[in-house]
Design a protein around this motif. Sequence first.
Motif, PDB file in Angstrom:
ATOM      1  N   MET A  86       0.845  -1.192   0.000  1.00 13.44           N
ATOM      2  CA  MET A  86       0.000   0.000   0.000  1.00 13.44           C
ATOM      3  C   MET A  86       0.879   1.240   0.000  1.00 13.44           C
ATOM      4  SD  MET A  86      -2.788   1.172   2.835  1.00 13.44           S
ATOM      5  CE  MET A  86      -3.728   2.690   2.644  1.00 13.44           C
ATOM      6  N   HIS A  87       0.605   2.174  -0.908  1.00 13.84           N
ATOM      7  CA  HIS A  87       1.388   3.403  -0.975  1.00 13.84           C
ATOM      8  C   HIS A  87       0.474   4.604  -0.791  1.00 13.84           C
ATOM      9  CE1 HIS A  87       4.538   6.198  -2.071  1.00 13.84           C
ATOM     10  NE2 HIS A  87       3.709   6.768  -2.929  1.00 13.84           N
ATOM     11  N   VAL A  88       0.811   5.424   0.195  1.00 14.66           N
ATOM     12  CA  VAL A  88       0.072   6.657   0.454  1.00 14.66           C
ATOM     13  C   VAL A  88       1.072   7.804   0.455  1.00 14.66           C
ATOM     14  CG1 VAL A  88      -1.340   7.942   2.102  1.00 14.66           C
ATOM     15  CG2 VAL A  88      -1.716   5.479   1.784  1.00 14.66           C
ATOM     16  N   GLN A  89       0.815   8.814  -0.335  1.00 14.89           N
ATOM     17  CA  GLN A  89       1.736   9.943  -0.460  1.00 14.89           C
ATOM     18  C   GLN A  89       1.473  10.971   0.635  1.00 14.89           C
ATOM     19  OE1 GLN A  89       4.266  10.227  -2.697  1.00 14.89           O
ATOM     20  NE2 GLN A  89       4.889  12.101  -1.652  1.00 14.89           N
ATOM     21  N   ILE A  90       2.510  11.266   1.424  1.00 19.30           N
ATOM     22  CA  ILE A  90       2.424  12.301   2.451  1.00 19.30           C
ATOM     23  C   ILE A  90       3.114  13.553   1.926  1.00 19.30           C
ATOM     24  CG2 ILE A  90       3.059  12.992   4.786  1.00 19.30           C
ATOM     25  CD1 ILE A  90       1.049  10.791   4.854  1.00 19.30           C
ATOM     26  N   ASP A  91       2.427  14.668   1.975  1.00 20.55           N
ATOM     27  CA  ASP A  91       2.986  15.938   1.504  1.00 20.55           C
ATOM     28  C   ASP A  91       3.675  16.641   2.669  1.00 20.55           C
ATOM     29  OD1 ASP A  91       3.606  18.344   0.345  1.00 20.55           O
ATOM     30  OD2 ASP A  91       1.661  18.623  -0.620  1.00 20.55           O
ATOM     31  N   TYR A  92       4.951  16.275   2.899  1.00 22.65           N
ATOM     32  CA  TYR A  92       5.689  16.855   4.019  1.00 22.65           C
ATOM     33  C   TYR A  92       5.971  18.341   3.805  1.00 22.65           C
ATOM     34  CZ  TYR A  92       6.317  12.192   5.885  1.00 22.65           C
ATOM     35  OH  TYR A  92       6.078  10.947   6.409  1.00 22.65           O
ATOM     36  N   ALA A  93       6.146  18.746   2.572  1.00 22.68           N
ATOM     37  CA  ALA A  93       6.378  20.162   2.296  1.00 22.68           C
ATOM     38  C   ALA A  93       5.169  20.991   2.725  1.00 22.68           C
ATOM     39  CB  ALA A  93       6.673  20.362   0.812  1.00 22.68           C
ATOM     40  N   LYS A  94       3.975  20.470   2.470  1.00 20.20           N
ATOM     41  CA  LYS A  94       2.767  21.176   2.892  1.00 20.20           C
ATOM     42  C   LYS A  94       2.661  21.204   4.409  1.00 20.20           C
ATOM     43  CE  LYS A  94      -2.231  21.512   2.172  1.00 20.20           C
ATOM     44  NZ  LYS A  94      -2.499  21.760   3.595  1.00 20.20           N
ATOM     45  N   ARG A  95       3.012  20.095   5.063  1.00 23.14           N
ATOM     46  CA  ARG A  95       2.992  20.079   6.525  1.00 23.14           C
ATOM     47  C   ARG A  95       3.862  21.201   7.092  1.00 23.14           C
ATOM     48  NH1 ARG A  95       3.449  13.798   8.713  1.00 23.14           N
ATOM     49  NH2 ARG A  95       1.386  13.126   8.000  1.00 23.14           N
ATOM     50  N   LEU A  96       5.061  21.323   6.549  1.00 24.06           N
ATOM     51  CA  LEU A  96       5.973  22.366   7.010  1.00 24.06           C
ATOM     52  C   LEU A  96       5.394  23.747   6.720  1.00 24.06           C
ATOM     53  CD1 LEU A  96       8.645  23.435   8.103  1.00 24.06           C
ATOM     54  CD2 LEU A  96       9.628  23.059   5.831  1.00 24.06           C
TER      55      LEU A  96
ATOM     56  N   ALA B  47      -3.677   0.545   9.549  1.00 23.71           N
ATOM     57  CA  ALA B  47      -3.154   0.128  10.854  1.00 23.71           C
ATOM     58  C   ALA B  47      -4.229  -0.607  11.645  1.00 23.71           C
ATOM     59  CB  ALA B  47      -2.652   1.340  11.627  1.00 23.71           C
ATOM     60  N   CYS B  48      -5.463  -0.121  11.568  1.00 27.72           N
ATOM     61  CA  CYS B  48      -6.562  -0.792  12.264  1.00 27.72           C
ATOM     62  C   CYS B  48      -6.879  -2.142  11.637  1.00 27.72           C
ATOM     63  CB  CYS B  48      -7.796   0.102  12.260  1.00 27.72           C
ATOM     64  SG  CYS B  48      -7.655   1.544  13.328  1.00 27.72           S
ATOM     65  N   ALA B  49      -6.755  -2.239  10.314  1.00 25.00           N
ATOM     66  CA  ALA B  49      -6.983  -3.525   9.646  1.00 25.00           C
ATOM     67  C   ALA B  49      -5.976  -4.564  10.126  1.00 25.00           C
ATOM     68  CB  ALA B  49      -6.900  -3.346   8.132  1.00 25.00           C
ATOM     69  N   MET B  50      -4.736  -4.148  10.363  1.00 26.42           N
ATOM     70  CA  MET B  50      -3.736  -5.075  10.898  1.00 26.42           C
ATOM     71  C   MET B  50      -4.118  -5.529  12.300  1.00 26.42           C
ATOM     72  SD  MET B  50      -0.061  -3.618   9.546  1.00 26.42           S
ATOM     73  CE  MET B  50      -0.120  -2.264  10.694  1.00 26.42           C
ATOM     74  N   CYS B  51      -4.602  -4.593  13.116  1.00 27.41           N
ATOM     75  CA  CYS B  51      -5.033  -4.955  14.465  1.00 27.41           C
ATOM     76  C   CYS B  51      -6.234  -5.896  14.412  1.00 27.41           C
ATOM     77  CB  CYS B  51      -5.376  -3.697  15.257  1.00 27.41           C
ATOM     78  SG  CYS B  51      -3.963  -2.647  15.652  1.00 27.41           S
ATOM     79  N   ASP B  52      -7.159  -5.634  13.492  1.00 29.27           N
ATOM     80  CA  ASP B  52      -8.301  -6.539  13.330  1.00 29.27           C
ATOM     81  C   ASP B  52      -7.835  -7.945  12.933  1.00 29.27           C
ATOM     82  OD1 ASP B  52     -10.101  -4.534  13.947  1.00 29.27           O
ATOM     83  OD2 ASP B  52     -10.632  -4.112  11.857  1.00 29.27           O
ATOM     84  N   ALA B  53      -6.842  -8.008  12.037  1.00 28.12           N
ATOM     85  CA  ALA B  53      -6.306  -9.307  11.625  1.00 28.12           C
ATOM     86  C   ALA B  53      -5.705 -10.048  12.817  1.00 28.12           C
ATOM     87  CB  ALA B  53      -5.264  -9.118  10.525  1.00 28.12           C
TER      88      ALA B  53
ATOM     89  N   ASP C  19       3.229 -10.163  10.790  1.00 26.55           N
ATOM     90  CA  ASP C  19       2.899 -10.846   9.535  1.00 26.55           C
ATOM     91  C   ASP C  19       2.040  -9.952   8.639  1.00 26.55           C
ATOM     92  OD1 ASP C  19       4.294 -13.077  10.320  1.00 26.55           O
ATOM     93  OD2 ASP C  19       2.520 -14.230  10.930  1.00 26.55           O
ATOM     94  N   ALA C  20       1.230  -9.103   9.267  1.00 28.77           N
ATOM     95  CA  ALA C  20       0.357  -8.213   8.505  1.00 28.77           C
ATOM     96  C   ALA C  20       1.052  -6.926   8.085  1.00 28.77           C
ATOM     97  CB  ALA C  20      -0.887  -7.881   9.328  1.00 28.77           C
ATOM     98  N   GLY C  21       2.299  -6.718   8.556  1.00 25.20           N
ATOM     99  CA  GLY C  21       3.057  -5.549   8.126  1.00 25.20           C
ATOM    100  C   GLY C  21       3.298  -4.488   9.169  1.00 25.20           C
ATOM    101  N   SER C  22       2.985  -4.776  10.424  1.00 22.50           N
ATOM    102  CA  SER C  22       3.201  -3.781  11.474  1.00 22.50           C
ATOM    103  C   SER C  22       4.679  -3.469  11.628  1.00 22.50           C
ATOM    104  CB  SER C  22       2.645  -4.283  12.807  1.00 22.50           C
ATOM    105  OG  SER C  22       2.888  -3.344  13.839  1.00 22.50           O
TER     106      SER C  22
END
Length: 386
Positions: free
Chosen positions: A1-11, A160-166, A194-197
Amino acid sequence: MHVQIDYAKRLADIQEALTRDGIDALVATRLKMITHLAGLFVPWRSALVIPAKGEPQLLTVNMDAVRIREEGFMPNVRPYGRKSMMECAAERLRELGLDAGTVAFEGGYSWYLPEGNITWEEHQILRDLCPKAELVNHTVEIDRWFLLKDPAQIELMRQACAMCDAAQDVLMKEVRPGLTEIDIAGIAEKALRDAGSEFAWTFTGGQEIGSGHRSWTGACTPPTRKITQRDEFVVLDVHGMYGLMLGDVSHNAVLGKVTPEKRQLIDAYVQSCEFLLAGLKPGRTIGEVARETREFAVSNGWKDIIRGFGHGIGHFGNEWFPSFTDVRMPYVSDPDIVLEEGFMEVMALTCNLPGVGGMRFERPVVITKDGAECLSKTPIEPWSLS
């Protein structure tokens, strides 16, 4: 899973807020700010010197500076070792010509152990080396910056919640009388990995497991060598991290027969959790929802067994504030916070009756345009396992 975080915008957003608040520079020491802008786990005592205009600088211990520079978003990473972190911060302020300006810091206190508020000694160093600066505690304002999550953070938290549910699904299949609490924690930890945590982030024991008398002792159950027994309640509180977002899903099980006494306790728990979730709507305040949930418990005769009702959550370090209560506590809770779209909280409730059992509910929830979405799909009703 790839999610783009805009760190420049955060700053850019933070620098815009500093300018709006009349702050020339922020010397940030809390883990939540380090993670937010650096974009990776920084385990050492570190600081970010963020000018309202210009390039920020991350100060961290010399043995880890190269990794942080190469793997994170922050390109200007300065190692410290022989000089203290705050001496380096004062030097950076002088380089920027801001050592006589208005300099904000993160003071106060937190219930969360690794928060990272500036220490007394660090404050003294900053004051002594920048005697012309106006030092201001900007913690309350900074905390409000973190209340609303952007779509990328929400998507990462959903994963992250899906991993906890698994992990909870695995526990449903494998938990049985005779296992120790440590055994159960190990099963959960393996399932999460195993789920990627990425990290068992909680400071309360990684995966929290409490059985029998330990299920009703409170809100912290680091696993022990206690052997689970038939007919006991077991609290199964699992924690995973994905993309630095902290999944936190607590569920419960009865190891054997659900007696009428246990059934009454379970009904009180389930109805209280459902009432709490139903009250979450945009435009309402934290205090209103917490007060109504408490009144609901009292009206049903559950005053002494129902406690709650939540704590803040986000990426690594962004935990606890605001505590979900109608009681005002400096740096801990603000009942007047209005629920808005994008507001994220771990809704948390405990139901404890000594001699019978205890249960704990924790689920990350995000406020939506029309209501609220529980990001975990694990049911509220405890499992009956044998």
